[in-house]
Design an enzyme around this catalytic site. Structure first.
Site, PDB file in Angstrom:
ATOM      1  N   GLY A 218       0.856  -1.189   0.000  1.00 22.35           N
ATOM      2  CA  GLY A 218       0.000   0.000   0.000  1.00 22.35           C
ATOM      3  C   GLY A 218       0.885   1.228   0.000  1.00 22.35           C
TER       4      GLY A 218
ATOM      5  N   HIS B  72       6.261  30.989   5.261  1.00 22.54           N
ATOM      6  CA  HIS B  72       4.960  31.580   5.564  1.00 22.54           C
ATOM      7  C   HIS B  72       5.038  32.248   6.927  1.00 22.54           C
ATOM      8  CE1 HIS B  72       0.753  30.440   7.268  1.00 22.54           C
ATOM      9  NE2 HIS B  72       0.845  31.733   7.063  1.00 22.54           N
TER      10      HIS B  72
ATOM     11  N   LYS C  75     -10.861  36.362  18.229  1.00 25.14           N
ATOM     12  CA  LYS C  75     -10.103  36.584  19.452  1.00 25.14           C
ATOM     13  C   LYS C  75      -8.609  36.580  19.171  1.00 25.14           C
ATOM     14  CE  LYS C  75     -13.056  35.080  23.175  1.00 25.14           C
ATOM     15  NZ  LYS C  75     -13.364  33.851  23.883  1.00 25.14           N
ATOM     16  N   PHE C  76      -8.234  35.720  18.231  1.00 22.17           N
ATOM     17  CA  PHE C  76      -6.828  35.636  17.872  1.00 22.17           C
ATOM     18  C   PHE C  76      -6.339  37.001  17.389  1.00 22.17           C
ATOM     19  CE2 PHE C  76      -3.452  34.662  14.796  1.00 22.17           C
ATOM     20  CZ  PHE C  76      -2.620  33.889  15.579  1.00 22.17           C
TER      21      PHE C  76
ATOM     22  N   HIS D  26      -0.919  26.451   4.568  1.00 24.30           N
ATOM     23  CA  HIS D  26      -1.796  25.566   5.349  1.00 24.30           C
ATOM     24  C   HIS D  26      -2.225  24.300   4.618  1.00 24.30           C
ATOM     25  CE1 HIS D  26      -1.638  28.299   8.552  1.00 24.30           C
ATOM     26  NE2 HIS D  26      -2.230  29.267   7.889  1.00 24.30           N
TER      27      HIS D  26
HETATM   28 ZN   LIG Z   1      -0.761  32.761   7.921  1.00 26.13          ZN
END
Ligand SMILES: [Zn+2]
Ligand SMILES: *[C@@H]1O[C@H](CO)[C@@H](O)[C@H](O)[C@H]1NC(C)=O
Length: 780
Positions: free
Chosen positions: A295, A332, A403-404, A622
């Site tokens: 696999g 990033h 909130k961040f 991300h």
């Molecule tokens: Zn970022």
């Protein structure tokens, strides 16, 4: 303008197709499906014995679909009901509007292929045949629900479920052919499990500790390069895929081809323009592999089991290099949060000590000096500490992006943020410039760490560009270790509400007109012209988890977009992509540097963000939502789209560290790098990037070889110049596989890259039915 709508509709179509394909993979999981396969095999054999070789019938099938117009593939099989429904809708649309012309697309952008009515008849026979052979056993779900069911299970399900799901997909993917039943023998499974659990502990203890200078190892070191004698996985000749599999592969092919047609690529690659003469060339690729695959996920562990010692020795044989002195790029990181807390605090204190009488802000009708600001906050320099600064993300920010962002005000005071972290304030960003310079010199001192800082252009007025450029130039913000990306916050609705803009087109104009002006005539904005040489990418940022209205084909064009709602992610992405594409064509024609589209995508929110960026983006930040969509994940793998992942950052916002898909993506060979995102809010040490690597290494037991491979990926994904990349990772870095590696620069063994390359080629050949044409150079 119409054409744009078409493009968006196409993007939606791709999204839907992916849904359908993934639903299809789900079907395949069931046991009864396996039985169906067994029957299929029987009947295929009969077919073959009837005189028509399957090979032959496949060839004919290929001709049929090719004849049907530029390779666009019309799915008619009963096993993919959702796609048929959707393509029907589009056909209808086309009829109403007449043939769609795509004249408005930027020069060089290939035309879109739309589906045509009534052409499915050509495939009548094969369709009927496959439909009769393989019938999905699960009910045909509407396309949306296929994802919802995964998505729904997302947050609360345990990770084992996820991996099980993905494993099945991966196994199916390579081996779902006639011999699938044989493969699932208990013996093989047992070996795989043992391999994955055993190999790690073995390799780690063998790697990092018990290494004594033993004579045999030293002997090997003196001998020829490690790749002469490493254990290769043997790969079995690929099985003949079933008709349904062929259909799936063709859909995947089409996705990959669409991406190829969309994404901006320089007509002349950097390494063709610029020849770098350096005698040291890496060894060419020696012999091919021979056989058999397990696999896919397990291939990596199998590879480790066979080769980990050799990789380790190879690394030792590269003099001087280790993890600390291979180049790594923070791919990033947001500039406004690029310094760590301690650094910011020290800076604030020193300013308060040295320049207390500097007039720094205009508030409530009066000008205040720095000292007065602190008095108004009832603070002295002595009081200030990191806890008071309170910029660190904590439990309360988990899942709460609002909130961040609030956290981003030092001492909870927007005044300090205004003074120290803004570039367009009363002191014209002098403090931010100074602290940035300090960060630059820290980077330069570390020598092997680079960063790509993302800095905001909002699109509220055209002069933003000149302001930013003069801030950069006046503060002499330049470092060999740094390039810039521009990030555009997706805030149309806010500006609209404030009356700053009337339509979405205003924002596009404010962002892109200055760029076109300066490209056409550098004298029009000399500082911007200079700054643009350091800008390598364009980013889109905001909270992706905000609910959004899905894009439809009836959306207003940007100049008609005057309502109060924020356009969806895909809408933003498309228009930024399209404008940038045209700009890049222009810049390239004038011999200028180009700007890649590198948005945030797949951090949260709808999965269609990832479908959109698959078609339009050079790479993304991300991508953690790829774990929810096996098909998109596979496509990102095949296209080797870079993912700049920040597991620590996501830990505080959206996803617990131990559930982050990074290790799984790495194992499977996706093009991943590690990045910090927001050191000010997340990291605790002076070297946030090393902190990020170090946590990953200890939590996921990554070896030094793994870390060096990730560091190498980060250089690939970055926008640094061809000359610097050559210097950092080898003069032939743009070649695929081990030929592009220089172990003396990267500390990555050839074995590892040969393994990655081999597996990737196999998957490509699988999907392209053995006819993939793979250029020798990456990004081609
Ligand atoms: Zn970022
Ligand atoms: C990884 O992604 C970057 C872009 O993000 C690309 O330039 C590079 O070629 C990719 N690596 C490979 C091996 O394809």
């Amino acid at each position: 303008m119409d054409t744009y709508t078409v493009h968006l509709a196409m993007a939606a179509l791709v999204g839907a197709s992916l849904v359908a394909v993934s639903a299809y993979y789900m079907h395949r999981k069931t046991l009864s499906q396996l039985l169906e396969f067994a029957k299929t095999v029987e009947r295929e054999r009969e077919d073959i014995s009837e005189g028509e070789s399957l090979q032959h019938s496949m060839k004919r099938r290929g001709q049929l679909s090719r004849r049907k117009g530029n390779g666009y593939y019309r799915r008619g099989s009963a096993s993919l009901p959702d796609v048929t429904v959707i393509s029907g809708v589009i056909d209808g649309e086309e009829k109403r509007n007449g043939p769609i012309h795509v004249d408005g697309i930027p020069a060089g952008l290939p035309r879109l292929h739309t589906l045509h009515e009534g052409k499915s008849g050509g495939r009548g026979t094969p369709v009927k045949r496959s439909a009769s052979l393989i019938r999905p056993t699960t009910p045909k779900s509407p396309s949306a629900s296929a994802f919802e069911s995964i998505e729904g299970s997302d947050d609360e399900d345990d990770i084992i479920d996820n991996s099980k799901l993905d494993d099945t997909y991966l196994h199916t993917n390579g081996n779902a052919g006639p011999n699938l039943p044989d493969r699932s023998n208990a013996n093989g499974e047992a070996i795989q499990i043992a391999a994955s659990s055993m190999i790690r502990t073995h390799s780690i203890s063998g790697d990092l500790h018990g290494v004594q200078p033993d004579p045999i190892a030293a002997d090997i070191l003196r001998k020829e390069p490690e790749h002469e004698n490493f254990a290769r996985l043997k790969i079995s000749p690929s099985e003949v895929p079933s008709p349904d599999e062929v259909e799936v592969y063709v859909v995947l092919q089409e996705c990959l081809e669409m991406r190829k047609r969309y994404v901006f690529k320089e007509a002349v690659a950097p390494w063709e323009k610029e020849v770098i003469s350096d005698p040291s060339t890496p060894k060419p690729n020696p012999n091919p592999f021979f056989y058999a695959s397990e696999g896919k996920s397990d291939k990596f562990n199998l590879h480790l089991m066979l080769n980990v010692d050799k990789e380790f020795l190879a690394q030792k044989s590269a003099p001087h290099r280790d993890f600390y002195n291979v180049r790594k790029v923070d791919t990033h990181v947001h500039h406004s949060a690029c310094m760590n807390q301690k650094h910011l605090l020290r800076f604030i204190k020193s300013k308060l000590r040295k320049e207390p009488d500097e007039v720094v802000i205009f508030r409530d009708g009066t000008y205040l000096t720095l000292k007065e600001v602190f008095e108004s906050l009832d603070l002295t320099g002595y009081d200030l500490n990191v806890d008071l600064l309170d910029v660190h993300a904590d439990k309360s920010t988990f899942h709460r992006f609002d909130k961040f962002n609030l956290k981003y005000n030092p001492c909870g005071q927007s005044r300090l943020r205004e003074i120290f972290l803004k570039q367009d304030n009363l002191i014209q960003g002098r403090f931010l410039g100074e602290v940035t310079k300090q960060v630059f010199s820290d980077l330069a001192a570390s020598k092997y760490q680079m960063a790509e800082y993302r800095i905001s252009i909002y699109g509220r007025k055209q002069s933003e560009w000149d302001q930013m450029a003069s801030w950069i130039v006046n503060n002499e913000l330049y470092s060999e270790n740094v390039v810039w990306l521009i990030q555009i916050p997706r805030l149309y609705n806010v500006y609209k509400e404030m009356g700053i803009v009337t339509s979405f087109q205003n924002i596009l104009d404010n962002i892109f007109i200055p760029l076109f002006e300066v490209t056409v005539d550098p004298d029009s904005h000399p500082q911007l012209h200079v700054f643009l040489k350091q800008i390598v990418g364009l980013d889109l940022v905001d909270d992706e988890s905000k609910p959004e209205r899905r894009p439809t084909k009836h959306m207003p064009t940007p100049d008609q977009w005057t309502n109060v709602f924020n356009p969806a992610f895909s809408y933003y992405a498309y228009y930024c992509y399209a404008n940038l594409y045209t700009l890049n064509k222009l810049r390239e024609s004038k011999g200028m540097t180009t700007i890649k589209f590198r948005p945030h995508s797949g951090e949260a929110g709808d999965i269609d963000h990832l479908a959109t960026t698959f078609l339009t983006a050079h790479n993304i930040a991300h991508g953690i939502n790829l774990r929810k969509s096996p098909v998109l994940q596979y496509l990102y793998y095949l296209a080797q789209i870079g993912l700049a992942m920040s597991p620590l950052s996501n830990n505080s916002l959206f996803l617990d560290y131990h559930r982050n898909p990074f290790p799984m993506f790495f194992l499977r060979g996706l093009n991943v790098s590690l990045s910090t995102d927001d050191p000010l809010q997340i990291h605790l040490t002076k070297e946030p990037l090393v902190e990020e690597y170090s946590v990953a290494a200890s939590v996921w037991k990554l070896s030094s070889c793994d870390l060096c491979e990730i560091a190498r990926n980060s250089v690939y994904q970055s926008g640094f110049s061809h000359a610097l990349k050559s210097h950092w990772i080898g003069t032939e870095y743009y070649k695929r596989g081990p030929a592009g590696n220089n172990i003396h620069r990267t500390n990555v063994p050839h074995i590892r890259l040969e393994f990655r390359d081999r597996i990737w080629r196999e998957e490509m050949q699988l999907v392209y039915l053995g006819k993939a044409i793979i250029p020798e150079e990456v990004d081609k």
